[in-house]
Design a protein around this motif. Structure first.
Motif, PDB file in Angstrom:
ATOM      1  N   ASP A 167      32.892  36.271  48.381  1.00 27.87           N
ATOM      2  CA  ASP A 167      34.256  37.335  48.020  1.00 27.87           C
ATOM      3  C   ASP A 167      33.792  38.486  48.741  1.00 27.87           C
ATOM      4  OD1 ASP A 167      34.851  34.461  47.122  1.00 27.87           O
ATOM      5  OD2 ASP A 167      34.809  34.609  45.120  1.00 27.87           O
ATOM      6  N   ILE A 168      32.285  38.861  48.129  1.00 27.75           N
ATOM      7  CA  ILE A 168      32.085  40.763  48.025  1.00 27.75           C
ATOM      8  C   ILE A 168      32.285  40.658  49.027  1.00 27.75           C
ATOM      9  CG2 ILE A 168      30.208  42.459  47.597  1.00 27.75           C
ATOM     10  CD1 ILE A 168      29.024  40.970  45.248  1.00 27.75           C
ATOM     11  N   ALA A 171      36.117  41.073  49.544  1.00 26.99           N
ATOM     12  CA  ALA A 171      37.000  42.259  49.048  1.00 26.99           C
ATOM     13  C   ALA A 171      36.725  43.451  50.070  1.00 26.99           C
ATOM     14  CB  ALA A 171      36.144  41.990  47.682  1.00 26.99           C
ATOM     15  N   ILE A 174      39.007  43.659  53.170  1.00 30.35           N
ATOM     16  CA  ILE A 174      40.676  43.558  52.386  1.00 30.35           C
ATOM     17  C   ILE A 174      40.373  45.052  52.497  1.00 30.35           C
ATOM     18  CG2 ILE A 174      41.931  43.233  50.519  1.00 30.35           C
ATOM     19  CD1 ILE A 174      41.271  40.053  50.929  1.00 30.35           C
ATOM     20  N   ASP A 175      39.682  45.861  51.482  1.00 30.79           N
ATOM     21  CA  ASP A 175      39.211  47.183  50.890  1.00 30.79           C
ATOM     22  C   ASP A 175      39.555  47.600  52.510  1.00 30.79           C
ATOM     23  OD1 ASP A 175      39.340  46.935  48.137  1.00 30.79           O
ATOM     24  OD2 ASP A 175      37.882  46.927  48.301  1.00 30.79           O
ATOM     25  N   VAL A 186      27.719  47.574  51.953  1.00 35.34           N
ATOM     26  CA  VAL A 186      27.845  46.652  50.688  1.00 35.34           C
ATOM     27  C   VAL A 186      26.716  45.764  50.924  1.00 35.34           C
ATOM     28  CG1 VAL A 186      29.233  44.644  50.490  1.00 35.34           C
ATOM     29  CG2 VAL A 186      30.140  47.167  50.542  1.00 35.34           C
ATOM     30  N   LEU A 190      22.868  46.017  48.895  1.00 30.67           N
ATOM     31  CA  LEU A 190      22.540  44.921  47.734  1.00 30.67           C
ATOM     32  C   LEU A 190      20.797  44.405  48.127  1.00 30.67           C
ATOM     33  CD1 LEU A 190      26.580  42.948  47.233  1.00 30.67           C
ATOM     34  CD2 LEU A 190      24.446  44.334  45.583  1.00 30.67           C
TER      35      LEU A 190
ATOM     36  N   MET B  81      43.262  41.854  47.117  1.00 28.08           N
ATOM     37  CA  MET B  81      43.477  40.795  46.224  1.00 28.08           C
ATOM     38  C   MET B  81      42.265  40.694  44.889  1.00 28.08           C
ATOM     39  SD  MET B  81      42.439  37.356  48.741  1.00 28.08           S
ATOM     40  CE  MET B  81      42.007  35.741  47.861  1.00 28.08           C
ATOM     41  N   PHE B  83      39.799  38.293  43.019  1.00 23.84           N
ATOM     42  CA  PHE B  83      39.065  36.988  42.976  1.00 23.84           C
ATOM     43  C   PHE B  83      38.381  36.460  42.183  1.00 23.84           C
ATOM     44  CE2 PHE B  83      38.302  39.565  47.110  1.00 23.84           C
ATOM     45  CZ  PHE B  83      39.032  38.704  48.214  1.00 23.84           C
ATOM     46  N   SER B  85      36.449  35.298  41.584  1.00 17.81           N
ATOM     47  CA  SER B  85      34.746  35.543  40.801  1.00 17.81           C
ATOM     48  C   SER B  85      34.330  37.165  40.507  1.00 17.81           C
ATOM     49  CB  SER B  85      33.893  35.970  41.733  1.00 17.81           C
ATOM     50  OG  SER B  85      34.015  35.985  43.051  1.00 17.81           O
ATOM     51  N   ALA B  87      34.495  39.732  42.338  1.00 18.32           N
ATOM     52  CA  ALA B  87      34.164  40.270  43.554  1.00 18.32           C
ATOM     53  C   ALA B  87      34.013  41.774  43.361  1.00 18.32           C
ATOM     54  CB  ALA B  87      34.353  39.459  44.774  1.00 18.32           C
ATOM     55  N   LEU B  88      33.478  41.755  42.205  1.00 20.13           N
ATOM     56  CA  LEU B  88      32.822  43.443  42.249  1.00 20.13           C
ATOM     57  C   LEU B  88      31.497  44.052  43.226  1.00 20.13           C
ATOM     58  CD1 LEU B  88      34.035  44.328  38.769  1.00 20.13           C
ATOM     59  CD2 LEU B  88      35.341  44.698  40.429  1.00 20.13           C
ATOM     60  N   TYR B  89      31.802  45.103  43.442  1.00 20.74           N
ATOM     61  CA  TYR B  89      30.267  46.050  44.397  1.00 20.74           C
ATOM     62  C   TYR B  89      29.286  46.493  43.406  1.00 20.74           C
ATOM     63  CZ  TYR B  89      34.341  46.328  48.495  1.00 20.74           C
ATOM     64  OH  TYR B  89      35.362  45.896  49.026  1.00 20.74           O
ATOM     65  N   PRO B  90      28.571  45.453  43.011  1.00 25.11           N
ATOM     66  CA  PRO B  90      27.358  44.849  41.939  1.00 25.11           C
ATOM     67  C   PRO B  90      26.585  46.852  42.144  1.00 25.11           C
ATOM     68  CG  PRO B  90      27.569  43.327  43.158  1.00 25.11           C
ATOM     69  CD  PRO B  90      28.380  44.202  44.074  1.00 25.11           C
ATOM     70  N   HIS B  91      26.283  47.434  43.707  1.00 25.33           N
ATOM     71  CA  HIS B  91      25.513  48.501  43.417  1.00 25.33           C
ATOM     72  C   HIS B  91      25.719  49.505  43.252  1.00 25.33           C
ATOM     73  CE1 HIS B  91      27.255  47.323  47.568  1.00 25.33           C
ATOM     74  NE2 HIS B  91      27.249  48.827  47.422  1.00 25.33           N
ATOM     75  N   ASN B  97      33.414  51.147  42.635  1.00 25.02           N
ATOM     76  CA  ASN B  97      34.327  50.110  42.630  1.00 25.02           C
ATOM     77  C   ASN B  97      35.768  50.369  43.247  1.00 25.02           C
ATOM     78  OD1 ASN B  97      33.419  47.074  42.924  1.00 25.02           O
ATOM     79  ND2 ASN B  97      31.964  48.583  41.385  1.00 25.02           N
ATOM     80  N   ARG B 148      41.082  48.140  40.827  1.00 26.70           N
ATOM     81  CA  ARG B 148      40.692  47.965  42.740  1.00 26.70           C
ATOM     82  C   ARG B 148      41.828  47.465  42.998  1.00 26.70           C
ATOM     83  NH1 ARG B 148      35.720  45.251  44.752  1.00 26.70           N
ATOM     84  NH2 ARG B 148      36.772  42.841  44.328  1.00 26.70           N
TER      85      ARG B 148
END
Lengths: 274, 370
Positions: A167-168, A171, A174-175, A186, A190, B81, B83, B85, B87-91, B97, B148
């Motif tokens: 999903d990330i 995302a 799409i971004d 990204v 990670l 979109m 999601f 989950s 789907a955020l960018y954790p870092h 974000n 976002r």
């Protein structure tokens, strides 16, 4: 309660026993390095003796000198690790985020190349290297170490990428991120802890490699493995000198491992304990 | 804002040709809130992913604002979109974000800051901007995911089960908030959910899907009052509609434990048909009766007291019938109940096709007859 305490104790003793068993040769190596050749050759094992640096002095000056070999080891280990990561990241990215029905086969096939005994391809490799002039050349060893470690590096990087939710990546798509932007902004940040431990492992494997180093290099590209092997002689005493050389050869990697052990353990168990 | 058109859109996986989505046709209004609903595996998420461009449609055309985007990658479709989950960018921090897409578009720092602050204010997350996603609660993450999406002012919002990871109370709150957000922004929105309550409360129009096929596209109230087939009838409404197999004789439906009279319009339609039908009755349309006229009788097996209403399960012949009765009525397990239902609240379905048997308008039939 008491039985579980007893079994904890028993396992503790067992763990220490195994750890000592594994560590003992290294301890013996260290002790031998500080002995005279006569003491080292002695049939009665001695733990108490007056230490001498004589073997180190001799060892440092052996052949082209310690630093020549250390430099070659460092150069080939670092270079092969960097090249390996640079090749593995795109490969693992494609397999982790855009898998197709051949991806699993490809992964198994890559690892299966590690099943071949190195000596099985020694003659062809030697002849090829001889023809293209890569024998006893740092580039030749770098390429060999890269090829040797690449399947492991790809597997590890692949498993770290697989831990990143798809999903990330979608995302980011799409971004408006391109594949390279997704990778650098990204995915790589990670996977950084995983990449670091992969790099460390590749570095250690390349540094410790001896089979190809000894057969494919001699003077110019000779690594520490060649250096250690050069102490072996048909006559005379060489155990103390060889031990001193070995200590010098493994010291850098042990220091590196000591300082990065936390990172190593975290990286190696990254996917397991989330 | 844009009109989204899907023309004969289909998705097939593999060469075997098993269809995930078939023959999907829909044209939205500008700024419409469309909900795709159905059980898992019905193709609703696949449809949304095709609109997003995360999956390519194998057939048909997808048009956003009149432009065919079937071959256009996601980033060029001007969509955002959310999601399941998040789907955020954790870092990245919350602000990073939200700013990510704008940074990629090379907007100026001041413009990015203004837009992020604006979106954060809209969603009430100004105080979270410097935090990382792992430091946020589920509801806060959900807001950031929405943030976002809205900073980009896209033409279309796609939301894939955005509330299913939240607890029940928060879900109800966020439901209302997303609806309010949509009213303010007026961006065409597709919303995927498996929850019919979410669909009914949020959607301006609802697409009910099953096995990759559209079952019905309609407003919430029309889906409830005029379901096109037995699947839609059973899926929409809670508790779900009861179905009883009945034989039909002269405007009367009969089966073990029940006898129901059709209204004139249904009776006219049924006059031309032979054989059994499915009769559907919503639990909330059943009420206590003295046994005259329409009657379903049976023994109470389960009583659920909810306070405002009491839900009972009645054994009627071989089947169970659920009824939702008023809360102050005391009912005991084992009691025999006779329930009635107004004739105009009955739904009839073909036993072969499960399609609805519509009421022919009485006046229209009269017109033909004369």
């Amino acid at each position: 309660m008491t039985s579980s305490r007893f079994s904890n104790f028993a396992f503790g003793v067992l763990a220490w026993g195994v750890a000592l068993l594994i560590f003992f040769p290294i301890l013996w190596l260290l002790l031998t390095a500080f002995k005279t050749e006569q003491q080292a050759f002695s049939v009665d094992p001695t733990f108490w003796f007056t230490p001498t640096l004589e073997s180190f002095r001799t060892a440092l000056a052996q052949g082209n000198g310690y630093w020549h070999y250390a430099w070659n080891s460092a150069l080939t280990a670092v270079a092969s690790t960097l090249v390996g990561l640079a090749l593995a990241v795109p490969a693992a990215y494609a397999m982790a985020f855009y898998p197709n029905k051949r991806t699993d086969f490809l992964l198994v096939w890559m690892v299966s190349t590690k099943f071949i005994p190195a000596v099985g391809v020694l003659i062809p490799m030697f002849l090829v290297y001889k023809t293209v002039g890569l024998l006893d050349h740092p580039l030749g060893l770098t390429l060999l170490f890269t090829a040797m470690n690449l399947p492991i590096i790809i597997w590890m990087v692949y498993s770290y990428f697989r831990d990143i939710p798809k999903d990330i990546v979608e995302a980011a798509d799409i971004d408006g991120a391109s594949i390279l932007q997704t990778l650098f902004k990204v995915v790589l940040p990670l996977a950084l802890p995983g990449l670091a431990s992969t790099g460390l492992l590749a570095l250690i494997l390349a540094w410790n490699e001896s089979f190809w180093s000894i057969t494919m290099s001699d003077h110019r590209a000779a690594t520490l493995a060649v250096y250690i092997a050069s102490f072996k002689s048909a006559e005379g005493l060489f155990w103390a000198k060889m031990s001193a050389a070995s200590v010098l050869a493994i010291a850098p990697i042990i220091v590196l491992g000591w300082f990065t052990q936390r990172q190593m353990v975290r990286g190696l168990t990254f996917g397991a304990v989330k | 804002m844009a009109i989204v058109e899907l023309k004969n859109v289909a998705k097939r996986y593999g060469s075997s040709g098993s269809n995930a989505v078939e023959n999907f046709n829909l044209t939205t209004r500008d700024g419409e809130f469309v909900v795709l609903v159905g059980p898992s595996g019905c193709g609703k998420s696949t449809t949304m992913r095709m609109i997003a461009g995360l999956e390519r449609n194998t057939d048909g055309e997808i048009l956003i604002g009149g432009r065919d985007v079937s071959q256009v990658p996601p980033k060029e479709r001007d969509i955002a979109m959310v999601f399941q989950s998040y789907a955020l960018y954790p870092h990245m921090t919350v602000a990073e974000n939200m700013a990510f897409s704008l940074k990629l578009k090379k907007r100026s720092a001041t413009e990015i800051k203004a837009q992020v602050d604006d979106a954060a204010r809209t969603l009430g997350i100004e105080q979270l901007l410097e935090r990382k996603p792992r430091e946020l609660s589920g509801g806060q993450r959900q807001r950031v995911a929405l943030g976002r999406a809205i900073v980009r002012s896209p033409q279309v919002f796609l939301m894939d089960e955005p509330l299913s990871n939240l607890d029940a109370k928060l879900r109800v709150d966020m439901r209302a908030e997303i609806v309010k957000l949509h009213k303010r922004l007026k961006v065409t929105t597709f919303y995927v959910t498996h929850d019919q309550v979410e669909a009914m409360t949020m959607g301006e129009r609802i697409v009910v899907m099953k096995d990759g096929q559209i079952q019905q596209i309609d407003t919430p109230i029309n889906l409830y009052e005029h379901p096109a087939n037995r699947f839609v009838a059973g899926f929409i409404g809670n508790p779900s509609m009861n179905f009883l197999r009945a034989s039909h004789v002269d405007g009367v439906l009969e089966g073990e434990g029940f006898r129901l009279t059709l209204d004139p319009a249904h009776a006219k339609t049924m006059a031309a048909r032979a054989g059994d039908v499915w009769v559907g009755v919503r639990p909330e349309h059943l009420e206590d009766t003295d046994g005259e006229g329409n009657a379903i009788a049976g023994e109470v097996e389960v009583v659920e007291t909810l306070g405002s209403v009491t839900v009972v399960q009645l054994r009627v012949g071989e089947r169970f019938v659920t009824a939702q009765l008023s809360g102050h009525r005391r009912i005991e397990v084992g009691e025999r109940l006779t329930l009635g239902c107004a004739s105009d609240k009955l739904h009839l379905f073909d036993v072969e096709s499960d399609e609805v048997i519509a009421r022919n308008s009485v006046s229209a039939l009269n017109a033909v007859a004369t």
